[in-house]
Design an enzyme around this catalytic site. Structure first.
Site, short mmCIF file in Angstrom:
data_model
loop_
_atom_site.label_atom_id
_atom_site.label_comp_id
_atom_site.label_asym_id
_atom_site.label_seq_id
_atom_site.Cartn_x
_atom_site.Cartn_y
_atom_site.Cartn_z
CB SER A 164 -0.95 -0.04 1.20
OG SER A 164 -1.91 0.99 1.12
CG ASP A 188 -4.07 -3.26 -3.75
OD1 ASP A 188 -4.19 -3.22 -4.99
OD2 ASP A 188 -4.97 -2.89 -2.98
NE ARG A 202 2.19 8.07 -10.89
CZ ARG A 202 2.87 7.52 -11.89
NH1 ARG A 202 3.67 6.47 -11.65
NH2 ARG A 202 2.79 7.99 -13.12
CG ASP A 204 8.70 6.14 -11.93
OD1 ASP A 204 9.36 5.91 -12.96
OD2 ASP A 204 9.16 6.75 -10.95
CG ASP A 207 10.78 5.04 -8.42
OD1 ASP A 207 11.43 6.03 -8.80
OD2 ASP A 207 9.57 5.08 -8.14
CG HIS A 258 -5.57 -2.43 0.46
ND1 HIS A 258 -5.04 -2.09 -0.76
CD2 HIS A 258 -4.94 -1.65 1.38
CE1 HIS A 258 -4.13 -1.12 -0.59
NE2 HIS A 258 -4.04 -0.85 0.69
#
Length: 457
Positions: A164, A188, A202, A204, A207, A258
């Site tokens: 998460s 997730d 975020r 991607d 990274d 989740h």
């Protein structure tokens, strides 16, 4: 005991208590801080603790210093290191899966496993504050990895598994090293506050040297789009089988989909079964059987979800981003077995309906319900269906078919089958066939399948 003879009784008792306390302190096992809902309501300030586990300390990990590696003799920088980073903790409780994934990772490889406990910071009823804390957590871990590198660790041997919000924390760390760390696995990855943001805000694909992502809740807490070199979508990435469908089920209604990503990944670690996925443009096309080929992956075949996906790394890096779909059972073992079912009928009129297939062998049955939508059966036209069975049978001795329309008040139909062909998509078994069958609506027909006669199949 000579010491007792030179001390007063009360002095000796004090000595024993102090000695006992020191022994207990020395044997303290690292564990997550266990907060309560009250902490989340008040709000927590970010504090990161690193819990180290190795094969020697698998049942009793240690708290790892952020600055003094020599303080823990079990931390061997010549071994690969896997970081496991949890996500948002709205009630303050520790993640229930933490020790399970640790033990499974250590069973697979001799490594350092570091559980990143940022419960102080993740526990907050204000989700936006927890999101804000992810950037600071990323900076903290970046400093730790820099120190590891200075002491001889290889960034290529670093694997970060983020759940998460933890997926984006991993991305921030990876970006700080310009994608030099070996691998990031996103379970997730969180969607709220990250959807629609630029890559620098975020996770991607740049990274890490390799980024794989698993999506199980894209219609609520998860991220919908692709974030890695390969993105897996379990059951389309939305409602997971076996998860509650109504709010009356309590907190499980909110977290089951989740959290399923973690349990699917754990299953890939223990090798009880494997979930193969198929590259496809959409889940609908996948369900319709339009994406049963994995030729683009060469001899490696269809990619396998989870820990072993790095075997496809070199192919995936050439292909670019790849979306892959698979379906699961309601509970462990989650993996299903994939077949292609080809049906040719000779009815004069088109019929629409659903097919249920059962395989029998050695006292075991496997079932596949192809009912995501009504299928059109047209005269002398091969209808291709994708059948996922809940169990893998090594030898099929009998097969059962049932045709249904779901129309209660209309006349019953008969589906006149000229030929059916069943092909296992994960083994090189010869396809099984049957010829000239009549399926009366809602009535199961059983038969012994035959090796297909066509030489080109």
């Amino acid at each position: 005991m000579w010491l007792a003879s030179i001390m007063f009784p009360w002095q000796f008792l004090t000595f024993l208590l102090a000695l006992s306390a020191d022994m207990c302190k020395a044997k303290e096992c690292a564990d997550f801080v266990d907060l309560e809902l009250a902490h989340a309501i008040i709000g927590t300030t970010l504090k990161i603790r690193l819990l180290l586990f190795t094969r020697d300390t698998i049942h009793c990990g240690s708290f790892l210093s952020h600055v003094n590696f020599s303080a823990d003799p079990h931390f061997n920088l010549s071994r690969p290191t896997t970081f496991v980073i949890h996500g948002y903790r709205p009630t303050g409780s520790p993640p229930v899966w933490a020790h399970q994934i640790t033990e499974l990772l250590l069973a697979r490889k001799d490594m350092n496993v570091i559980l990143v406990d940022w419960n102080h910071g993740a526990a907050n009823v204000n989700y936006f504050k927890a999101v804000e804390n992810t950037h600071q957590a990323g900076e903290n871990l970046t400093g730790f990895l820099k120190l590891m590198k200075e002491h001889g660790a290889s960034l290529s041997d670093i694997h970060m598994i983020g759940v998460s919000l933890g997926a984006h924390i991993s991305g921030f760390v990876g970006a700080n090293f310009n994608g030099a760390i070996g691998r990031i696995t996103a379970l997730d990855p969180a969607g709220p506050q990250f959807t629609g943001t630029p890559p620098e805000d975020r996770l991607d694909p740049t990274d890490a040297q390799f980024v794989d992502a698993l999506h199980t809740d894209i219609d609520a807490f998860g991220y919908r789009g692709a974030l890695g070199h390969i993105d897996f979508y379990a059951n389309g990435g939305t409602d997971q089988p076996g998860c509650p469908k109504t709010i009356f089920s309590g907190t499980a209604y909110f977290k089951c989909d989740h959290q399923r990503s973690v349990y699917l990944y754990c299953e890939s670690l223990n090798l009880t079964c494997t979930s193969r996925a198929f590259p496809c443009s959409s889940f609908k096309d996948f369900q319709d059987g339009k994406c049963t080929s994995c030729e683009q992956f060469g001899d490696a075949g269809c990619p396998v979800l989870g820990y072993d996906i790095d075997k496809w790394k070199h192919v995936l890096l050439k292909l670019g981003q790849s979306k892959n779909y698979f379906v699961t059972n309601e509970k462990a073992p989650f993996c299903m077995v994939n077949y292609k079912l080809d049906v040719v009928v000779w009815n004069e009129e088109d019929h629409w309906g659903y097919i249920t297939v059962k395989l029998h062998g050695n006292g075991t049955d496997a079932v596949a319900k192809i009912d995501h939508r009504a299928t059109q059966f047209k005269k002398f036209t091969e209808t291709k269906l994708f059948a996922q069975f809940d169990t893998d049978l090594q030898a099929v001795t009998k097969m059962s078919l049932m045709f249904s329309t779901g129309n209660v008040f209309k006349p019953k139909y008969k589906l006149r089958v000229l030929r059916i062909r069943l092909t296992h998509l994960e083994r090189y078994d010869r396809p099984l066939c049957r010829y000239d069958l009549v399926l009366e609506e809602s009535k199961e027909v059983s038969f012994a399948p035959l090796p297909c006669q066509e030489s080109n199949f």
